[in-house]
Write a protein that holds these residues in place. Sequence first.
Motif, short mmCIF file in Angstrom:
data_model
loop_
_atom_site.label_atom_id
_atom_site.label_comp_id
_atom_site.label_asym_id
_atom_site.label_seq_id
_atom_site.Cartn_x
_atom_site.Cartn_y
_atom_site.Cartn_z
N VAL A 193 38.28 31.66 42.77
CA VAL A 193 37.19 32.51 43.26
C VAL A 193 35.93 32.17 42.47
O VAL A 193 35.91 32.30 41.24
N LEU A 194 34.90 31.73 43.18
CA LEU A 194 33.64 31.39 42.54
C LEU A 194 32.56 32.37 42.97
O LEU A 194 32.38 32.65 44.15
N ALA A 195 31.83 32.88 41.98
CA ALA A 195 30.77 33.85 42.23
C ALA A 195 29.40 33.21 41.95
O ALA A 195 29.30 32.22 41.23
N ARG A 196 28.38 33.81 42.52
CA ARG A 196 26.99 33.42 42.23
C ARG A 196 26.14 34.68 42.18
O ARG A 196 26.56 35.75 42.64
N ASP A 197 24.95 34.56 41.61
CA ASP A 197 24.06 35.70 41.49
C ASP A 197 22.66 35.36 41.99
O ASP A 197 22.25 34.20 42.00
N PRO A 347 42.90 40.20 36.03
CA PRO A 347 42.25 40.01 37.33
C PRO A 347 43.25 39.53 38.38
O PRO A 347 44.13 38.72 38.10
N THR A 348 43.13 40.04 39.59
CA THR A 348 44.01 39.61 40.67
C THR A 348 43.51 38.29 41.25
O THR A 348 42.39 37.85 40.99
N ALA A 349 44.35 37.70 42.07
CA ALA A 349 43.97 36.45 42.73
C ALA A 349 42.78 36.65 43.66
O ALA A 349 42.05 35.70 43.95
N ALA A 350 42.56 37.89 44.12
CA ALA A 350 41.45 38.15 45.04
C ALA A 350 40.10 37.94 44.38
O ALA A 350 39.11 37.67 45.08
N VAL A 351 40.02 38.06 43.05
CA VAL A 351 38.73 37.91 42.37
C VAL A 351 38.72 36.82 41.31
O VAL A 351 37.68 36.53 40.73
N CYS A 352 39.89 36.21 41.08
CA CYS A 352 39.97 35.16 40.06
C CYS A 352 40.56 33.88 40.64
O CYS A 352 39.92 32.83 40.63
N GLY A 353 41.77 33.97 41.18
CA GLY A 353 42.47 32.81 41.68
C GLY A 353 43.88 32.79 41.15
O GLY A 353 44.33 33.75 40.52
N THR A 354 44.59 31.71 41.40
CA THR A 354 45.96 31.60 40.93
C THR A 354 46.32 30.13 40.70
O THR A 354 45.93 29.28 41.49
N PRO A 355 47.04 29.81 39.62
CA PRO A 355 47.43 30.69 38.50
C PRO A 355 46.21 31.25 37.76
O PRO A 355 45.18 30.57 37.66
N THR A 356 46.36 32.44 37.23
CA THR A 356 45.23 33.15 36.66
C THR A 356 44.56 32.39 35.52
O THR A 356 43.33 32.26 35.49
N GLN A 357 45.34 31.88 34.58
CA GLN A 357 44.74 31.23 33.41
C GLN A 357 44.01 29.95 33.81
O GLN A 357 42.91 29.67 33.30
#
Length: 440
Positions: A193-197, A347-357
């Motif tokens: 999951v990639l965010a921008r501002d 963080p869940t996969a919905a906001v981070c990804g998987t595998p989490t680390q």
Amino acid sequence: MTSTLRTLTVPLDGDSAPEGLPSYLVRDDVLCWTRREAGLVGFGEAARFTATGPERFLEADIWWRHLVIEADITDHVECPGTGPVAFGSFAFSKASAQESRLIVPEIVVGVRDGRAWLTQITADDGELTEAGAFAALKGWLESDPAGAVELTDPAARPDQATLKTGSLSEQDWMDAVTAGVAEIRTGKLEKLVLARDVVATVPEGVNAAEVLRQLAGRYRECWTYGVDGLVGATPEMLIQVEGRTAQARVLAGTLDRRDAVGEAGLPLEYAERVLAGSEKQRHEHEIAIQSLTTQLAPFSEAMNAHDEPFILELPNVWHLASDVKAELAEVEGHVPTCLALINALHPTAAVCGTPTQVAGALIRKLEHLDRGPYAGPVGWLDAAGNGEWGIALRGAVIETPTTVRLYAGCGIVEGSQPEAELAETWAKFRPMLESLGISS
């Protein structure tokens, strides 16, 4: 540690707020958690806890439990959200410089299942009375909050609000998406999951109360939140706890409603065909739901989730959504608290990804952004262990009286296209842009 808290909760005549809880959103410093006409709003500050780092959830949990164990509580309503409550916002990352916080207000107004109540919270020694609680509420509602700015009709503004890019330009962010897809294709991870501002400047000042009222009115199926300058309306429930029952709403898979313009047939049928019929979107959703159920399982003695995701219809987008319900098991002799569950789920996969680390490390490498509270847990909890915690999405941080930083993110999988993901971020910025009077 603060002094011993004393609280009084009394019934509130529902007729005093015929428009429901949003009618109490009159101050820029209001604490807020509302959906439709129900929820909680808070005024003032009786106590505060802050923390940073990987133990922020557990440290907050210990602080809160000590506070309520020692509190003197008089509750004439006795339902979830009565008695002492704290509103909270937590940083997404354990490495964030942003402080996570719990804030205990002086006055709380709650509405739930047709019942309304008023709670006064104090560390002072004076007598708590029903008349005193109502007088305190009136004082907060009628006082002139510092920094409040009356907004005029957007069409009449002499100085229009402006937008500028944040940490990455649009092209640089699309390059980050391309790099993320390349990493996924190596097999190191399934989803990222990639965010921008972006930063909005509002010359005549940001009216946070007006932003919250607009979000509550337009996005009724979302949970509108306001905590210490963090504002937004999230469609995603990380965890809701009532007694021993926990519920969550997982979203992954997004379609801009503007894409349906000119399409034959009904809009919802279009969404079902495009979202539910997309292998990419369903794969992204399956990863998210598997992530949450796997992390929640150790705390549950029974759990059920939708076999098939449903279409969640919002004013700006459609989502693939699934609801999860679990009966909590006792762990080491007691039912886990909201914050203990959050510590395990975030963080869940919905906001981070998987595998989490792996996803987390790649986020830090590619985003060039401290998310702060964006995509972190936001919500409330009470002394009985009940609470509602959403994921701080479709939101922004009011950084100065005239500037607001907006955040949006996208789930990246092997089939992701950078241009389409960029367009999705603009669809997700839309709720906040609209509430600020900015065309998108």
